[in-house]
Structures are given as structure tokens and as C-alpha cells.
Design a protein around this motif. Structure first.
Motif, PDB file in Angstrom:
ATOM      1  N   PRO A   1       0.794  -1.225   0.000  1.00  0.00           N
ATOM      2  CA  PRO A   1       0.000   0.000   0.000  1.00  0.00           C
ATOM      3  C   PRO A   1       0.830   1.281   0.000  1.00  0.00           C
ATOM      4  CG  PRO A   1      -1.024  -1.605   1.438  1.00  0.00           C
ATOM      5  CD  PRO A   1       0.293  -2.191   1.010  1.00  0.00           C
TER       6      PRO A   1
ATOM      7  N   GLU B   1      -1.763   4.143  -0.484  1.00  0.00           N
ATOM      8  CA  GLU B   1      -1.351   5.274   0.355  1.00  0.00           C
ATOM      9  C   GLU B   1      -1.082   6.515  -0.503  1.00  0.00           C
ATOM     10  OE1 GLU B   1       2.102   6.428   3.632  1.00  0.00           O
ATOM     11  OE2 GLU B   1       1.627   4.320   3.234  1.00  0.00           O
TER      12      GLU B   1
ATOM     13  N   GLN C   1      -5.242  -3.742  -0.634  1.00  0.00           N
ATOM     14  CA  GLN C   1      -5.478  -2.298  -0.580  1.00  0.00           C
ATOM     15  C   GLN C   1      -6.726  -1.987   0.242  1.00  0.00           C
ATOM     16  OE1 GLN C   1      -2.799  -0.872  -1.871  1.00  0.00           O
ATOM     17  NE2 GLN C   1      -2.193  -2.862  -2.714  1.00  0.00           N
TER      18      GLN C   1
ATOM     19  N   PHE D   1      -5.912  -1.597   3.827  1.00  0.00           N
ATOM     20  CA  PHE D   1      -5.315  -0.283   4.099  1.00  0.00           C
ATOM     21  C   PHE D   1      -6.404   0.791   4.170  1.00  0.00           C
ATOM     22  CE2 PHE D   1      -3.940   3.807   2.447  1.00  0.00           C
ATOM     23  CZ  PHE D   1      -2.915   4.132   3.325  1.00  0.00           C
TER      24      PHE D   1
END
Length: 250
Positions: A31, A36, A63, A66
Motif C-alpha cells: 500500500p 497510500e 489495498q 489499508f
């Protein structure tokens, strides 16, 4: 309308053979190199950051997990039931929710919207490898999930990525190991022209609010040890309001 059996079978076959360890799939970068970076671009444009987020085409859910740390509720959906099962197994902390969804099935998409309400949507590399007849329904699915308050962030390969992938596939040493399963299952990335995205979303009642270039990091490396990156675009889209597109908050 729903996706063809060939397309569904291709993804089921791919995910049924994919190793479970992180990074084993060519686009399964950590990520820090993917979601991110994308969230930093996504967050300033959110109309309502308190909405759930839907990770459309979540794959193994790396993902999604995250995103679950940054949204009040994260739901990963994928065409492949095998991918969804894998995502659930890997979410040992139970941070996210996962469900199988054919994004070209309007009734199924509406049912998800009814369950969640308006949502923000994250899409990474779904439309560029979809079959031509499926691209508009996928864009319409995004519009349905957004409702009137959501925003969507999409990352799609640029058409120039096709030449990069062709070069990798035709390398004298053969395709990189992680690219071989993609080719073997007949998946076809980078099939959409760059200029097509604006019209595609406009036809679904969405407006491109912001866009830019951002390479897509892969988990493969060159023989010299450099991480392979593919040319890609990011797009921020939102629903058209009664008097035109929702205002950009910047």
C-alpha cells in the motif's frame, strides 16, 4: 447484463492459481506504493469523508485493508468469488468486508448501494482491462455507488503501458514470471485509449473533477533490480448535480 462467462472464468482461473503470499501477484504492490499514494490525492476531493469506501475490483483485498484504516467502513468487491475468499482469509483482523459483485449487473450494484447508502469508491486498474462491452456498465456502477454524495478515485493504465507490457512479454528471456499468469489466462491490460475515459464517465452522469499522471508500481523488477512501473492516469470523478457538476473543494 452481466460479464461474459469467458471473462469470469479467466479471473476465477487466475485467482485460483495465484499464490497467497503478499506481492506474488504482479500488481499486488504494498500500500505504501499504491493506495497510500492514491489516498493522498483522493482525500482532498472527498465531498463527505465519513461515507463508506468501496474498493471495486479488490482482488486479494490488500489495498482494501489499508483503506479500512482511513474510512469508517471499507467494503471490497470483486467479480471473482475465489478472490473474495482469499481476501477474507487474509483479513485476519477483520478490518474490512468483502463480497462478490459483478459490476455490470445493475440490480446487484443497486442492492449494494441500498445496503451501504452513498459511498466513496476506489478503483485500481479495472476498466483498462475490461472487455469493451463492460466498460460503460462499470462506469455506471461507479455512478450508482456514489449516489449524490460520493466521489470516486480511479487509477487506470495509460495506453502507452501496452508497449511497455509488450516489451516485457517479448523479452529474449521470456515474460517476467509474474506476468506469465496474466497472459496465460487471456487477461488484456491497457486496452482503453487515454481519451476515452472522459466520455465514458460523462455517459454515466459523472464529471472528471481532477486528473493527473502517476505510474503504477508493480511487484516485478528488471534484471538490473529496478522496480517496474507502468504509465498510468489517476482520475477523480463525481456525480453531476442538478445544476452541473458538484464543486471541487479546492
Amino acid at each position: 447484463m452481466s460479464v461474459t462467462n469467458r471473462y469470469r472464468d479467466a479471473w476465477e482461473g487466475f485467482w485460483s492459481e495465484a499464490p497467497e503470499e503478499p506481492g506474488a501477484v504482479i500488481w499486488d504492490a504494498e500500500p505504501a506504493l499504491t493506495a497510500e499514494r492514491h489516498l493522498a490525492l483522493f482525500r482532498p476531493h472527498l465531498h463527505d469523508p465519513h461515507l463508506p469506501v468501496v474498493d471495486l475490483g479488490c482482488g486479494n483485498g490488500r489495498q482494501t485493508r489499508f483503506l479500512a484504516e482511513h474510512f469508517p467502513r471499507a467494503v471490497g468487491v470483486d467479480l471473482s468469488g475465489t478472490a473474495v475468499e482469499l481476501a477474507r482469509r487474509q483479513d485476519r483482523a477483520g478490518r474490512a468486508e468483502f463480497a462478490q459483485l459483478d459490476a455490470t449487473d445493475p440490480a446487484a450494484v443497486r442492492a449494494l448501494h441500498e445496503r451501504l447508502g452513498d459511498a466513496n469508491v476506489y478503483v485500481r486498474g479495472v476498466i483498462h482491462q475490461s472487455e469493451p462491452a463492460d466498460r460503460r456498465p462499470v462506469a455506471e456502477a461507479v455512478a450508482t455507488l456514489l449516489g449524490s454524495r460520493g466521489r470516486a478515485f480511479l487509477v487506470e493504465l495509460a495506453e502507452s503501458a501496452k508497449e511497455v507490457l509488450r516489451g516485457l512479454a517479448q523479452s529474449p528471456a521470456g515474460p517476467p514470471a509474474k506476468l506469465r499468469p496474466v497472459l496465460a489466462h487471456g487477461l488484456t491490460p491497457a486496452e482503453v485509449a487515454d481519451a476515452a475515459f472522459d466520455g465514458l464517465f460523462r455517459s454515466a452522469g459523472l464529471t472528471v473533477l481532477a486528473s493527473g499522471e502517476l505510474p503504477l508500481s508493480l511487484t516485478e523488477f528488471t534484471p538490473e533490480g529496478e522496480r517496474i512501473e507502468l504509465p498510468a492516469w489517476w482520475l477523480m470523478v463525481g456525480p453531476d448535480g442538478p445544476d452541473g457538476p458538484l464543486p471541487d473543494p479546492r
